[in-house]
Motif scaffolding. Structure first.
Motif, PDB file in Angstrom:
ATOM      1  N   GLY A 297       0.783  -1.226   0.000  1.00 26.07           N
ATOM      2  CA  GLY A 297       0.000   0.000   0.000  1.00 26.07           C
ATOM      3  C   GLY A 297       0.812   1.272   0.000  1.00 26.07           C
ATOM      4  N   HIS A 298       2.144   1.168   0.144  1.00 25.99           N
ATOM      5  CA  HIS A 298       2.974   2.361   0.231  1.00 25.99           C
ATOM      6  C   HIS A 298       4.078   2.354  -0.823  1.00 25.99           C
ATOM      7  CE1 HIS A 298       1.132   2.528   4.253  1.00 25.99           C
ATOM      8  NE2 HIS A 298       1.324   3.816   4.155  1.00 25.99           N
ATOM      9  N   PHE A 299       4.389   3.553  -1.298  1.00 29.82           N
ATOM     10  CA  PHE A 299       5.519   3.764  -2.190  1.00 29.82           C
ATOM     11  C   PHE A 299       6.753   4.110  -1.352  1.00 29.82           C
ATOM     12  CE2 PHE A 299       1.757   4.606  -4.651  1.00 29.82           C
ATOM     13  CZ  PHE A 299       2.041   4.103  -5.908  1.00 29.82           C
ATOM     14  N   HIS A 300       7.925   3.885  -1.952  1.00 29.43           N
ATOM     15  CA  HIS A 300       9.184   4.181  -1.273  1.00 29.43           C
ATOM     16  C   HIS A 300      10.071   5.018  -2.187  1.00 29.43           C
ATOM     17  CE1 HIS A 300       8.622   1.148   2.004  1.00 29.43           C
ATOM     18  NE2 HIS A 300       7.832   0.617   1.081  1.00 29.43           N
ATOM     19  N   LEU A 301      10.714   6.023  -1.610  1.00 32.39           N
ATOM     20  CA  LEU A 301      11.723   6.821  -2.300  1.00 32.39           C
ATOM     21  C   LEU A 301      13.046   6.678  -1.561  1.00 32.39           C
ATOM     22  CD1 LEU A 301       9.783  10.151  -3.026  1.00 32.39           C
ATOM     23  CD2 LEU A 301      10.512   8.459  -4.722  1.00 32.39           C
ATOM     24  N   PHE A 302      14.099   6.362  -2.291  1.00 28.65           N
ATOM     25  CA  PHE A 302      15.464   6.355  -1.774  1.00 28.65           C
ATOM     26  C   PHE A 302      16.244   7.340  -2.646  1.00 28.65           C
ATOM     27  CE2 PHE A 302      13.628   2.279  -0.851  1.00 28.65           C
ATOM     28  CZ  PHE A 302      14.144   1.872   0.368  1.00 28.65           C
ATOM     29  N   TYR A 303      16.898   8.320  -2.047  1.00 22.06           N
ATOM     30  CA  TYR A 303      17.581   9.301  -2.887  1.00 22.06           C
ATOM     31  C   TYR A 303      18.904   9.750  -2.276  1.00 22.06           C
ATOM     32  CZ  TYR A 303      15.384  12.837   0.216  1.00 22.06           C
ATOM     33  OH  TYR A 303      14.971  13.583   1.294  1.00 22.06           O
ATOM     34  N   THR A 304      19.776  10.207  -3.157  1.00 19.45           N
ATOM     35  CA  THR A 304      21.059  10.771  -2.755  1.00 19.45           C
ATOM     36  C   THR A 304      20.826  12.154  -2.161  1.00 19.45           C
ATOM     37  OG1 THR A 304      22.087   9.619  -4.610  1.00 19.45           O
ATOM     38  CG2 THR A 304      23.374  11.360  -3.551  1.00 19.45           C
ATOM     39  N   ARG A 305      21.417  12.408  -1.013  1.00 18.09           N
ATOM     40  CA  ARG A 305      21.286  13.718  -0.368  1.00 18.09           C
ATOM     41  C   ARG A 305      22.371  14.651  -0.904  1.00 18.09           C
ATOM     42  NH1 ARG A 305      18.447  14.124   4.357  1.00 18.09           N
ATOM     43  NH2 ARG A 305      19.918  15.634   5.240  1.00 18.09           N
ATOM     44  N   HIS A 306      21.930  15.697  -1.585  1.00 18.50           N
ATOM     45  CA  HIS A 306      22.862  16.676  -2.141  1.00 18.50           C
ATOM     46  C   HIS A 306      22.647  17.997  -1.408  1.00 18.50           C
ATOM     47  CE1 HIS A 306      25.515  18.245  -5.311  1.00 18.50           C
ATOM     48  NE2 HIS A 306      24.800  19.344  -5.206  1.00 18.50           N
ATOM     49  N   ASN A 307      23.625  18.369  -0.597  1.00 19.11           N
ATOM     50  CA  ASN A 307      23.540  19.592   0.196  1.00 19.11           C
ATOM     51  C   ASN A 307      24.000  20.764  -0.664  1.00 19.11           C
ATOM     52  OD1 ASN A 307      24.013  21.744   2.017  1.00 19.11           O
ATOM     53  ND2 ASN A 307      24.311  20.290   3.703  1.00 19.11           N
ATOM     54  N   THR A 308      23.065  21.604  -1.075  1.00 20.03           N
ATOM     55  CA  THR A 308      23.409  22.701  -1.984  1.00 20.03           C
ATOM     56  C   THR A 308      24.334  23.718  -1.326  1.00 20.03           C
ATOM     57  OG1 THR A 308      21.378  23.853  -1.338  1.00 20.03           O
ATOM     58  CG2 THR A 308      21.286  22.458  -3.294  1.00 20.03           C
ATOM     59  N   LYS A 309      24.262  23.884  -0.018  1.00 20.49           N
ATOM     60  CA  LYS A 309      25.145  24.840   0.647  1.00 20.49           C
ATOM     61  C   LYS A 309      26.585  24.340   0.657  1.00 20.49           C
ATOM     62  CE  LYS A 309      21.647  26.926   3.633  1.00 20.49           C
ATOM     63  NZ  LYS A 309      21.239  27.236   5.022  1.00 20.49           N
ATOM     64  N   LEU A 310      26.744  23.048   0.907  1.00 22.30           N
ATOM     65  CA  LEU A 310      28.094  22.494   0.895  1.00 22.30           C
ATOM     66  C   LEU A 310      28.704  22.566  -0.498  1.00 22.30           C
ATOM     67  CD1 LEU A 310      27.896  19.273   3.109  1.00 22.30           C
ATOM     68  CD2 LEU A 310      29.173  21.358   3.585  1.00 22.30           C
ATOM     69  N   SER A 311      27.927  22.215  -1.503  1.00 20.76           N
ATOM     70  CA  SER A 311      28.497  22.108  -2.841  1.00 20.76           C
ATOM     71  C   SER A 311      28.773  23.464  -3.466  1.00 20.76           C
ATOM     72  CB  SER A 311      27.555  21.314  -3.751  1.00 20.76           C
ATOM     73  OG  SER A 311      26.310  21.959  -3.847  1.00 20.76           O
ATOM     74  N   VAL A 312      28.056  24.510  -3.046  1.00 24.43           N
ATOM     75  CA  VAL A 312      28.224  25.813  -3.682  1.00 24.43           C
ATOM     76  C   VAL A 312      29.144  26.717  -2.877  1.00 24.43           C
ATOM     77  CG1 VAL A 312      27.025  27.884  -4.473  1.00 24.43           C
ATOM     78  CG2 VAL A 312      25.983  25.639  -4.790  1.00 24.43           C
ATOM     79  N   CYS A 313      28.892  26.831  -1.571  1.00 22.83           N
ATOM     80  CA  CYS A 313      29.639  27.802  -0.783  1.00 22.83           C
ATOM     81  C   CYS A 313      30.591  27.191   0.235  1.00 22.83           C
ATOM     82  CB  CYS A 313      28.670  28.721  -0.032  1.00 22.83           C
ATOM     83  SG  CYS A 313      27.751  29.820  -1.121  1.00 22.83           S
ATOM     84  N   GLY A 314      30.301  25.988   0.675  1.00 23.34           N
ATOM     85  CA  GLY A 314      31.078  25.438   1.776  1.00 23.34           C
ATOM     86  C   GLY A 314      32.437  24.941   1.361  1.00 23.34           C
ATOM     87  N   PRO A 315      33.386  24.942   2.282  1.00 28.91           N
ATOM     88  CA  PRO A 315      34.731  24.433   1.983  1.00 28.91           C
ATOM     89  C   PRO A 315      34.796  22.913   2.003  1.00 28.91           C
ATOM     90  CG  PRO A 315      34.616  25.147   4.262  1.00 28.91           C
ATOM     91  CD  PRO A 315      33.283  25.488   3.655  1.00 28.91           C
ATOM     92  N   ASN A 320      29.740  16.083   0.629  1.00 27.88           N
ATOM     93  CA  ASN A 320      28.404  15.978   0.053  1.00 27.88           C
ATOM     94  C   ASN A 320      28.148  14.564  -0.467  1.00 27.88           C
ATOM     95  OD1 ASN A 320      25.913  16.864  -0.684  1.00 27.88           O
ATOM     96  ND2 ASN A 320      26.649  18.559  -1.950  1.00 27.88           N
ATOM     97  N   ALA A 321      26.866  14.244  -0.683  1.00 31.47           N
ATOM     98  CA  ALA A 321      26.448  12.960  -1.261  1.00 31.47           C
ATOM     99  C   ALA A 321      27.086  11.789  -0.522  1.00 31.47           C
ATOM    100  CB  ALA A 321      26.791  12.913  -2.746  1.00 31.47           C
ATOM    101  N   ARG A 322      26.969  11.806   0.803  1.00 34.04           N
ATOM    102  CA  ARG A 322      27.537  10.743   1.628  1.00 34.04           C
ATOM    103  C   ARG A 322      26.463   9.937   2.352  1.00 34.04           C
ATOM    104  NH1 ARG A 322      32.937  11.080   2.800  1.00 34.04           N
ATOM    105  NH2 ARG A 322      32.677  10.383   4.965  1.00 34.04           N
ATOM    106  N   LYS A 323      25.201  10.260   2.087  1.00 33.68           N
ATOM    107  CA  LYS A 323      24.096   9.543   2.708  1.00 33.68           C
ATOM    108  C   LYS A 323      22.950   9.390   1.720  1.00 33.68           C
ATOM    109  CE  LYS A 323      24.573  10.778   7.623  1.00 33.68           C
ATOM    110  NZ  LYS A 323      23.850  11.352   8.794  1.00 33.68           N
TER     111      LYS A 323
END
Length: 716
Positions: A297-315, A320-323
């Motif tokens: 009865g339920h759908f599932h989503l599994f996705y790569t976590r992309h942190n936009t702050k880390l990838s754009v501004c963070g050192p 990123n993309a570790r979970k």
């Protein structure tokens, strides 16, 4: 005269099991016992003496009270090393008389049948009813010894076993008959799986498993009750199971099996008009994702976590993309996030994890994904779990790497470091259900600046052994005018003109694109022509019959078919300012649409996207969702239980209590039941007024909008 397949009532099926003298399971036959099935040699004797090779008839006959033989039975024997061989009559002669005769013999059909020395004989007789007499042609070696008997389910009560008398060869031989399963069933409520079997020789079994007929997967069952003719075994299994077999083994090593019906899958609830999922953080962007329906009865989503702050501004861009994130829901309401799966401390997936894809194999879920190591080399592997309906999901500690660029055929993929092999999509092979296909992305060795999609195929019944088929050059830069071809997935569609189209979706530099083949989902032969594959000249939204602009900015997509409904989901490119703040949060999620097909006349069908489902379908889903059955009161010591039924409207429905063997114990309701909640009481008695024994029972609600089952532990 040939046998007509439609004349099922005139066909008998018998199985026989060769059992060697050391087997130890036996149902003793008491002298003077009346038998519903009579077994004898054609001479009328029950002991046949012979010194030279002989061909004789073994007669199976219903007694006068039974009139006809059961529709199927099992012939068992114990023999010396000479063995017993059976012969089939000419099929044109076997069906001419009312006496059933063997017209064909089938060899073992499964590994379990081979282990049990089990073959199947098909009988045929004239007329439209079951025969009263049948016979085998038996080839016997001179001087050989053995004993034979027939066992079957009682046609009047299929929970009971009937046996024939025993016949002998040259006085017989010591030894015991092996086990035989005559029928098997299962119940599966929540994560409790219960298998029940009826047969003979079941009291000395030592091991019971449930698994696929071909041996692709297997799960052990715990024996909770056994007698000479009945068996109950259970296990904790969260996943709904497909068609399976129960396999049992005795102390002597003898093994037999019987089929089990698949679990009934629940249809999904009706989705809202514009289903989507947006990460609540506002700055985590779902990237490559898996879209999966678990059958409950339920759908599932599994996705790569992309942190936009880390990838754009963070050192710490490498952080990123570790979970992965996992959520489940009905496309309207989603569960809380599970972010427990992360990179490993060392090894092939220690730096990043990307692009999950989920498949179910029996009682196990496999999550394939891309792992990136400390040297930035990409490869593909998997983890497993028994249950995706928990938070957090408990994944296997083993992370198995199964595919790298070294795995590609003729090393068509670029081998230099950092190696590029990513974005797996795994699906069952539509041309061979024993195998799986894996689509992936790699850089081409001939020109390291561009990518293409490759396809690999698994060994039969395996998700760990893969053979590369090669690259699908039709999706490379010569056809999509892009250096990028990643995030692939494939599905088949049966067109209205009864031809099949194989669709491969992937992401280019511009957007999601699609290619179609009328030949094969693994056709790697074509590069510049369109004899097998369509030439790609536009993006996904231009493929759509309505040129839906909502998909213009999709950076990846996933296809999913659930029952008769087809879905296409995609994630949008995030719109961010230079410091990573999301300007338009609505563009930063996963969007899900229904796929609709327009029939083609002389060409393949075309597809478009629908904003939702029709009102009629929504109403049906709402009715199924509002159907309820619950155990609202249980009185230990009194042996009484109260059950609450909830219906979306007044309708005809039934509520019946069954025991663990599936036998009806008490009919609590049958007929019109009013809308809303109604309470029914079970006093712990059966239909005859007898007190039901202590144990576990099941109440089953059936209606025009679905079914529900609850477990009742009855104690006094």
């Amino acid at each position: 005269m040939s046998r007509q397949p439609a004349r099922v009532s005139a066909q008998h099926v018998a199985r026989w099991t060769r059992t060697f003298a050391l087997l130890v399971v036996l149902v003793p036959l008491l002298p003077g016992t009346a038998h519903a099935i009579q077994l004898k040699w054609s001479s009328g004797a029950t002991d046949l003496s012979f010194a030279s090779d002989t061909l004789c008839r073994l007669v199976v006959q219903a007694d006068s009270a039974e009139v006809t033989l059961p529709g199927s039975w099992r012939l068992q024997w114990v023999a010396d090393s000479s063995g017993i061989q059976f012969s089939a009559l000419d099929p044109t002669l076997a069906c001419l008389a009312d006496t059933a005769k063997v017209d064909s013999i089938a060899p073992p059909s499964t590994p379990a049948d081979s282990t049990a020395n089990q073959v199947t004989a098909y009988f045929c007789s004239a007329g439209s009813s079951l025969a009263s007499t049948a016979y085998f042609l038996v080839d016997l070696v001179g001087g050989s010894k053995g004993r034979l008997r027939v066992v079957a389910l009682n046609p009047a009560d299929t929970t009971q076993v009937i046996e024939s008398n025993e016949v002998k060869l040259n006085g017989g031989i010591d030894g015991d008959y092996g086990p035989a399963i005559l029928s098997a069933s299962r119940t599966h409520q929540g994560d409790q799986y219960l298998a029940a079997a009826t047969g003979v020789g079941l009291s000395r079994l030592t091991a019971v498993t449930v698994g696929s007929p071909g041996g692709a997967w297997q799960a052990p069952l715990l024996i909770v009750q056994q007698t000479e003719t009945t068996l109950l075994a259970t296990a904790t299994i969260a996943a709904p199971l497909p068609s399976a077999v129960i396999q049992v083994s005795s102390v002597s090593g003898s093994s037999v099996s019987a089929p089990l019906a698949p679990d009934a899958l629940l249809p999904p609830y009706g989705p809202p008009p514009f289903p989507s999922y947006i990460d609540a953080s506002g700055y985590i962007r779902p990237k490559d994702f898996a879209f999966f329906y678990g059958g409950l009865g339920h759908f599932h989503l599994f996705y790569t976590r992309h942190n936009t702050k880390l990838s754009v501004c963070g050192p710490q861009a490498d952080q990123n993309a570790r979970k992965f994130t996992h959520v489940s829901g009905d496309l309207s309401l989603w569960s809380s996030q599970d972010t427990s799966f992360a990179v490993s401390a060392s090894g092939w997936d220690s730096q990043h994890v990307w692009a999950p894809t989920i498949v179910q194999n029996g009682n196990t879920y496999f999550m394939f994904y891309t792992g990136v190591n400390a040297n930035d080399d990409q490869s593909i592997g998997f983890v497993t779990t028994q249950n995706i309906n928990t938070n957090p999901i408990v994944w296997s500690s083993a992370r198995t790497q199964v595919f790298t660029v070294e795995s590609t055929s003729n090393h068509w993929a670029l081998q230099t470091h950092p190696q590029q092999c990513r974005d797996p999509f795994v699906t069952q092979d539509p041309t061979d259900p024993r195998r799986w296909l894996m689509y992936y992305t790699a850089n081409v060795a001939a020109d390291s600046t561009w990518e293409t999609v490759g396809v690999a195929r698994s060994a039969p019944y395996s998700l760990t052994s893969w053979t590369d088929i090669g690259p699908l050059y039709m999706v490379d830069r010569h056809n999509n005018y892009s250096l990028k071809a990643e995030s692939p997935h494939m599905f088949a569609h049966l067109n209205s003109n009864n031809t099949t189209s194989w669709w491969v979706f992937f992401t280019s530099d511009f957007a999601v694109m699609a290619d179609r083949s009328a030949s094969s989902p693994m056709d790697t032969t074509e590069r510049y022509s369109n004899a097998h594959w369509d030439l790609i000249n536009h993006r996904l939204y231009e493929h759509l019959t309505n040129h839906d602009p909502r998909v213009q900015f999709w950076n990846g997509s996933e296809y999913l078919k659930v029952f008769r409904w087809e879905y296409l989901a995609g994630f949008n490119a995030a719109v961010v300012d230079p410091c990573g703040t999301v300007v338009n949060p609505d563009s930063n999620g996963i969007w899900i649409r229904r796929l609709q097909w327009t029939p083609g006349v002389s060409s393949p069908d075309a597809f478009g996207l629908s904003p939702g489902v029709t009102a009629v379908e929504d109403a049906a889903h709402r009715d199924e969702r509002r159907l309820g059955l619950s155990l609202t009161e249980l009185r230990p010591g009194a042996g009484r239980a109260s059950l609450t039924v909830e219906l979306p409207a007044q309708m005809k429905a039934g509520l019946v209590v069954y025991d663990l063997l599936g036998r009806r114990v008490k009919n609590l309701a049958r007929g019109e039941i009013p809308v809303g909640r109604t309470v029914f009481c079970w006093d712990g008695h059966d239909e005859r007024g007898n007190i039901a024994r202590n144990g576990v029972y099941f109440a089953r609600l059936t209606s025009g909008v679905g079914e529900r089952v609850v477990r009742i532990p009855l104690l006094r």
